[in-house]
Design a protein around this motif. Structure first.
Motif, PDB file in Angstrom:
ATOM      1  N   ARG A 109       0.860  -1.309  -0.130  1.00 13.81           N
ATOM      2  CA  ARG A 109       0.064   0.110   0.024  1.00 13.81           C
ATOM      3  C   ARG A 109       0.914   1.137   0.118  1.00 13.81           C
ATOM      4  O   ARG A 109       0.531   2.265  -0.716  1.00 13.81           O
ATOM      5  CB  ARG A 109      -0.967   0.082   1.083  1.00 13.81           C
ATOM      6  CG  ARG A 109      -2.251  -1.038   0.858  1.00 13.81           C
ATOM      7  CD  ARG A 109      -3.355  -0.860   1.972  1.00 13.81           C
ATOM      8  NE  ARG A 109      -2.880  -1.234   3.328  1.00 13.81           N
ATOM      9  CZ  ARG A 109      -3.009  -2.490   3.594  1.00 13.81           C
ATOM     10  NH1 ARG A 109      -3.465  -3.553   2.998  1.00 13.81           N
ATOM     11  NH2 ARG A 109      -2.398  -2.709   4.851  1.00 13.81           N
ATOM     12  N   LYS A 110       1.832   1.203   0.450  1.00 12.17           N
ATOM     13  CA  LYS A 110       2.994   2.316   0.642  1.00 12.17           C
ATOM     14  C   LYS A 110       3.573   2.515  -0.642  1.00 12.17           C
ATOM     15  O   LYS A 110       3.606   3.892  -1.168  1.00 12.17           O
ATOM     16  CB  LYS A 110       3.898   2.020   1.718  1.00 12.17           C
ATOM     17  CG  LYS A 110       4.759   3.283   1.977  1.00 12.17           C
ATOM     18  CD  LYS A 110       5.929   3.139   2.980  1.00 12.17           C
ATOM     19  CE  LYS A 110       5.584   3.654   4.399  1.00 12.17           C
ATOM     20  NZ  LYS A 110       6.620   3.445   5.441  1.00 12.17           N
TER      21      LYS A 110
ATOM     22  N   GLU B 276      -0.555   5.577  -4.949  1.00 11.36           N
ATOM     23  CA  GLU B 276      -1.470   6.141  -5.777  1.00 11.36           C
ATOM     24  C   GLU B 276      -2.602   5.222  -6.581  1.00 11.36           C
ATOM     25  O   GLU B 276      -3.537   5.747  -7.224  1.00 11.36           O
ATOM     26  CB  GLU B 276      -0.657   6.836  -7.028  1.00 11.36           C
ATOM     27  CG  GLU B 276      -0.228   5.657  -7.654  1.00 11.36           C
ATOM     28  CD  GLU B 276       1.465   5.258  -7.406  1.00 11.36           C
ATOM     29  OE1 GLU B 276       2.064   4.572  -8.340  1.00 11.36           O
ATOM     30  OE2 GLU B 276       1.565   5.541  -6.154  1.00 11.36           O
ATOM     31  N   HIS B 277      -2.441   3.698  -6.296  1.00 13.73           N
ATOM     32  CA  HIS B 277      -3.444   2.905  -6.958  1.00 13.73           C
ATOM     33  C   HIS B 277      -4.152   2.151  -5.847  1.00 13.73           C
ATOM     34  O   HIS B 277      -4.988   1.472  -6.420  1.00 13.73           O
ATOM     35  CB  HIS B 277      -2.438   1.872  -7.656  1.00 13.73           C
ATOM     36  CG  HIS B 277      -1.483   2.455  -8.618  1.00 13.73           C
ATOM     37  ND1 HIS B 277      -2.014   3.190  -9.650  1.00 13.73           N
ATOM     38  CD2 HIS B 277      -0.271   2.102  -8.905  1.00 13.73           C
ATOM     39  CE1 HIS B 277      -1.145   3.435 -10.563  1.00 13.73           C
ATOM     40  NE2 HIS B 277       0.031   3.000 -10.042  1.00 13.73           N
TER      41      HIS B 277
ATOM     42  N   GLU C  50      -7.008   2.982  -4.269  1.00 14.49           N
ATOM     43  CA  GLU C  50      -8.301   2.943  -4.389  1.00 14.49           C
ATOM     44  C   GLU C  50      -8.917   2.561  -6.040  1.00 14.49           C
ATOM     45  O   GLU C  50     -10.015   2.673  -6.266  1.00 14.49           O
ATOM     46  CB  GLU C  50      -8.883   4.748  -4.026  1.00 14.49           C
ATOM     47  CG  GLU C  50      -8.419   4.962  -2.974  1.00 14.49           C
ATOM     48  CD  GLU C  50      -9.081   4.259  -1.692  1.00 14.49           C
ATOM     49  OE1 GLU C  50     -10.250   3.840  -2.000  1.00 14.49           O
ATOM     50  OE2 GLU C  50      -8.707   3.869  -0.830  1.00 14.49           O
ATOM     51  N   LYS C  51      -8.011   2.190  -6.636  1.00 19.80           N
ATOM     52  CA  LYS C  51      -8.397   1.731  -8.012  1.00 19.80           C
ATOM     53  C   LYS C  51      -8.898   0.415  -8.146  1.00 19.80           C
ATOM     54  O   LYS C  51      -8.175  -0.484  -7.139  1.00 19.80           O
ATOM     55  CB  LYS C  51      -7.367   2.025  -8.990  1.00 19.80           C
ATOM     56  CG  LYS C  51      -6.847   3.494  -9.101  1.00 19.80           C
ATOM     57  CD  LYS C  51      -5.511   3.661 -10.323  1.00 19.80           C
ATOM     58  CE  LYS C  51      -5.447   5.130 -10.271  1.00 19.80           C
ATOM     59  NZ  LYS C  51      -4.296   5.500 -10.961  1.00 19.80           N
ATOM     60  N   PRO C  52      -9.695  -0.022  -9.147  1.00 19.08           N
ATOM     61  CA  PRO C  52     -10.282  -1.461  -8.956  1.00 19.08           C
ATOM     62  C   PRO C  52      -9.396  -2.451  -9.205  1.00 19.08           C
ATOM     63  O   PRO C  52      -9.590  -3.397  -8.669  1.00 19.08           O
ATOM     64  CB  PRO C  52     -11.223  -1.170 -10.333  1.00 19.08           C
ATOM     65  CG  PRO C  52     -11.360  -0.012 -10.734  1.00 19.08           C
ATOM     66  CD  PRO C  52     -10.187   0.983 -10.140  1.00 19.08           C
ATOM     67  N   PHE C  53      -8.400  -2.099  -9.865  1.00 16.47           N
ATOM     68  CA  PHE C  53      -7.418  -3.282 -10.028  1.00 16.47           C
ATOM     69  C   PHE C  53      -6.340  -3.487  -8.921  1.00 16.47           C
ATOM     70  O   PHE C  53      -5.451  -4.571  -8.802  1.00 16.47           O
ATOM     71  CB  PHE C  53      -6.516  -2.978 -11.443  1.00 16.47           C
ATOM     72  CG  PHE C  53      -5.424  -1.702 -11.236  1.00 16.47           C
ATOM     73  CD1 PHE C  53      -4.438  -1.765 -10.708  1.00 16.47           C
ATOM     74  CD2 PHE C  53      -6.003  -0.877 -11.817  1.00 16.47           C
ATOM     75  CE1 PHE C  53      -3.582  -0.416 -10.420  1.00 16.47           C
ATOM     76  CE2 PHE C  53      -5.070   0.560 -11.725  1.00 16.47           C
ATOM     77  CZ  PHE C  53      -4.004   0.674 -11.191  1.00 16.47           C
ATOM     78  N   TYR C  54      -6.336  -2.626  -7.965  1.00 14.43           N
ATOM     79  CA  TYR C  54      -5.173  -2.709  -6.722  1.00 14.43           C
ATOM     80  C   TYR C  54      -5.520  -3.998  -5.965  1.00 14.43           C
ATOM     81  O   TYR C  54      -4.223  -4.393  -5.765  1.00 14.43           O
ATOM     82  CB  TYR C  54      -5.431  -1.533  -5.527  1.00 14.43           C
ATOM     83  CG  TYR C  54      -4.241  -1.737  -4.695  1.00 14.43           C
ATOM     84  CD1 TYR C  54      -3.119  -1.290  -4.823  1.00 14.43           C
ATOM     85  CD2 TYR C  54      -4.799  -2.217  -3.354  1.00 14.43           C
ATOM     86  CE1 TYR C  54      -2.455  -1.621  -4.075  1.00 14.43           C
ATOM     87  CE2 TYR C  54      -3.846  -2.452  -2.525  1.00 14.43           C
ATOM     88  CZ  TYR C  54      -2.523  -2.001  -2.660  1.00 14.43           C
ATOM     89  OH  TYR C  54      -1.398  -2.387  -1.680  1.00 14.43           O
TER      90      TYR C  54
ATOM     91  N   ALA D 162       9.844   9.662  -7.695  1.00 16.78           N
ATOM     92  CA  ALA D 162       9.628   8.403  -7.505  1.00 16.78           C
ATOM     93  C   ALA D 162      10.562   7.403  -6.884  1.00 16.78           C
ATOM     94  O   ALA D 162      10.536   6.614  -5.955  1.00 16.78           O
ATOM     95  CB  ALA D 162       8.797   7.768  -8.651  1.00 16.78           C
ATOM     96  N   ALA D 163      11.639   7.804  -7.552  1.00 17.30           N
ATOM     97  CA  ALA D 163      12.941   7.049  -6.894  1.00 17.30           C
ATOM     98  C   ALA D 163      13.191   7.121  -5.725  1.00 17.30           C
ATOM     99  O   ALA D 163      13.664   6.327  -4.872  1.00 17.30           O
ATOM    100  CB  ALA D 163      14.031   7.241  -8.149  1.00 17.30           C
ATOM    101  N   LYS D 164      13.332   8.502  -5.154  1.00 17.35           N
ATOM    102  CA  LYS D 164      13.585   8.936  -3.910  1.00 17.35           C
ATOM    103  C   LYS D 164      12.660   8.226  -2.759  1.00 17.35           C
ATOM    104  O   LYS D 164      12.964   7.535  -1.953  1.00 17.35           O
ATOM    105  CB  LYS D 164      13.798  10.243  -3.658  1.00 17.35           C
ATOM    106  CG  LYS D 164      13.822  10.727  -2.197  1.00 17.35           C
ATOM    107  CD  LYS D 164      14.794  11.612  -1.868  1.00 17.35           C
ATOM    108  CE  LYS D 164      14.954  12.125  -0.720  1.00 17.35           C
ATOM    109  NZ  LYS D 164      14.965  11.147   0.436  1.00 17.35           N
TER     110      LYS D 164
END
Length: 155
Positions: free
Chosen positions: A48-49, A53-54, A56-60, A124-126
């Motif tokens: 989840r961490k 950003e995903h 809440e999306k249906p595929f999560y 995102a990398a950081k």
């Protein structure tokens, strides 16, 4: 040209298919320096961490089920433009559409079972490196062969 660090993950399908060495070797052969490396189980909390950003999306739910199903190998890699270099090497997300010569193009037939994750931006990398590695687990060292990987004005 910027020296960057990026997170790469060999996902559960890559671990189960025994492709960790093959995938790691491709990044090293390209000239990326491994500055952190470990195998771990991704917990639902870690998933989840990482994929916040995903969530809440249906595929999560399927994504979480996949990423927590088996160990992953987390790689911290460093090099000139490491983020874009690694993403180019990985190829398109869908292995069926990825170009031959890329990791996914050569080794994957799936959109989800696509073997590897790579950070998509410096921010995102950081964030992702901080999720998977402590500061003590990321090593600074000189490669004696670095002068053979890029010209002095490229480093």
């Amino acid at each position: 040209m910027a020296v960057e660090r990026t997170l790469l993950l060999v996902k559960p399908d890559g671990v189960q298919r025994r492709l960790v060495g093959t995938i790691l070797s491709r990044f090293e052969s390209k000239g990326l320096k491994i500055v952190g490396l470990k195998m771990l189980n991704v917990t639902p909390e870690l998933a989840r961490k990482h994929y916040e950003e995903h969530v809440e999306k249906p595929f999560y739910p399927l994504l979480e089920e996949f990423i927590t199903a088996s160990p992953v190998v987390a790689i911290a890699a460093e090099g000139v433009d490491a983020i874009s270099v690694a993403r180019t090497m990985m190829g398109s997300t869908n292995g069926r559409e990825a170009a031959p010569g890329t990791i996914r193009g050569d080794l994957s037939q799936s959109r989800q079972m696509n073997l590897v994750h790579g950070s998509d931006s410096p921010e995102a990398a950081k964030r992702e490196l901080d999720i998977y590695f402590s500061a003590a687990e990321l090593l600074d060292y000189d490669l004696n062969l670095s002068v053979y990987l890029a010209a002095g004005d490229e480093q």
